[in-house]
Design a protein around this motif. Structure first.
Motif, PDB file in Angstrom:
ATOM      1  N   GLU A   1       0.813  -1.215   0.000  1.00 39.06           N
ATOM      2  CA  GLU A   1       0.000   0.000   0.000  1.00 39.06           C
ATOM      3  C   GLU A   1       0.847   1.265   0.000  1.00 39.06           C
ATOM      4  N   LEU A   2       2.128   1.161   0.397  1.00 39.23           N
ATOM      5  CA  LEU A   2       2.995   2.337   0.347  1.00 39.23           C
ATOM      6  C   LEU A   2       3.145   2.822  -1.094  1.00 39.23           C
ATOM      7  N   ILE A   3       3.232   1.886  -2.031  1.00 40.05           N
ATOM      8  CA  ILE A   3       3.316   2.247  -3.451  1.00 40.05           C
ATOM      9  C   ILE A   3       2.051   2.971  -3.879  1.00 40.05           C
ATOM     10  N   ASP A   4       0.903   2.511  -3.399  1.00 37.09           N
ATOM     11  CA  ASP A   4      -0.363   3.165  -3.734  1.00 37.09           C
ATOM     12  C   ASP A   4      -0.424   4.577  -3.152  1.00 37.09           C
ATOM     13  N   LYS A   5       0.203   4.776  -1.987  1.00 36.96           N
ATOM     14  CA  LYS A   5       0.148   6.078  -1.316  1.00 36.96           C
ATOM     15  C   LYS A   5       1.130   7.082  -1.906  1.00 36.96           C
TER      16      LYS A   5
END
Length: 279
Positions: free
Chosen positions: A191-195
């Motif tokens: 989810e860090l990539i999504d953020k």
């Protein structure tokens, strides 16, 4: 249930890639994905990768063969995009690393402790026992200039400016907030990539690790150096093998881009407030 993907970039990596993949296959997680992007290797790298016959149904390996060397950002992004929707965690790995169960589990647990813990990196040691400065302060032009000079005293001065402050501890004496981590081994939530987005493709070779970690900090995430665990990293240091090389030129261009993007050059104090409030 832990679903984790290992993102590996290869480029003429025949000397290392077998050991790297083998160390991943020795792990015990519910679901393991291995996503490899090959930057147009001309040696036996592809043959070695294809020699692995995966019999464990919980392990899936994908190989993306690129026609030429696209650098560290475009290639890794291709590998990440091919797999990120299937997993909860990502581990960015260099092909000259050898990982272990204890290290990956410990770093995943740090991510679970606090959702603001964005990127975790372990202590990295070469087979001859050299401990690498894998967690560092943010580089400045002063640091880079000193390290490039042909004088041992000044090079050591530059290296000392990169060293992390031992007082910036988090949780215990072996976990530190750092400016950035070498990208030879990162563990993060998908989810860090999504953020915050993928690696910045305006950078070909380096300092893509600095830029991504800075982006994590600016978006409110911690970047942590976990000295409780260690992995093997042979650290080829390509940019130091030839002073006048494509890698060094790309590194210089990457640094200029970084300084312009984040509006600093001689001092990184404008970012230090982000990690000076250690618990």
């Amino acid at each position: 249930m832990v679903r984790i993907a290992f993102i590996i970039l290869t480029w003429n990596s025949e000397k290392y890639i077998y050991t790297c993949i083998k160390s991943i296959l020795n792990l015990n997680f519910e679901k393991i994905y291995i996503s490899i992007a090959d930057n147009g290797s001309k040696d036996k790298t592809i043959d070695i990768i294809n020699s692995f016959k995966i019999s464990n149904k919980n392990v899936i390996m994908k190989l993306v063969k690129l026609e030429k060397n696209l650098g560290t950002t475009v290639s890794r992004n291709i590998a990440i995009e091919s797999i990120k929707k299937d997993v909860d965690y990502l581990c960015i790995l260099d092909s000259d690393t050898e990982i272990n169960q204890k290290s990956i589990e410990h770093m995943i647990n740090l991510l679970k402790i606090d959702r603001k813990n964005g990127i975790i990196g372990p202590k990295m040691i070469s087979r001859d026992g050299y401990i690498q400065p894998s967690g560092r302060n943010i580089p400045t032009l002063t640091i880079k200039f000193l390290k490039a000079l042909p004088f041992d005293y000044l090079q050591k001065k530059g290296e000392s400016l990169e060293e992390i402050d031992k007082n910036k501890m988090l949780y215990d004496n072996n976990i530190f907030k750092v400016g950035y981590l070498m990208s030879a081994c990162w563990v993060m939530r998908t989810e860090l990539i999504d953020k915050i987005g993928l690696l910045d493709e305006n950078i070909f070779y380096a300092p893509e690790d600095v830029e991504f970690c800075l982006r994590a900090w600016v978006n409110g995430y911690n970047v942590l150096y976990d000295k409780n665990v260690e992995i093997i990293h042979e650290w080829q240091r390509i940019s130091r093998k030839k002073i006048l090389s494509k890698h060094n030129w790309e590194h210089i261009k990457g640094l200029i881009y970084l300084f312009i993007k984040y509006k600093y050059i001689f001092s990184s104090k404008c970012f230090e407030f982000l990690w000076n409030d250690c618990k």
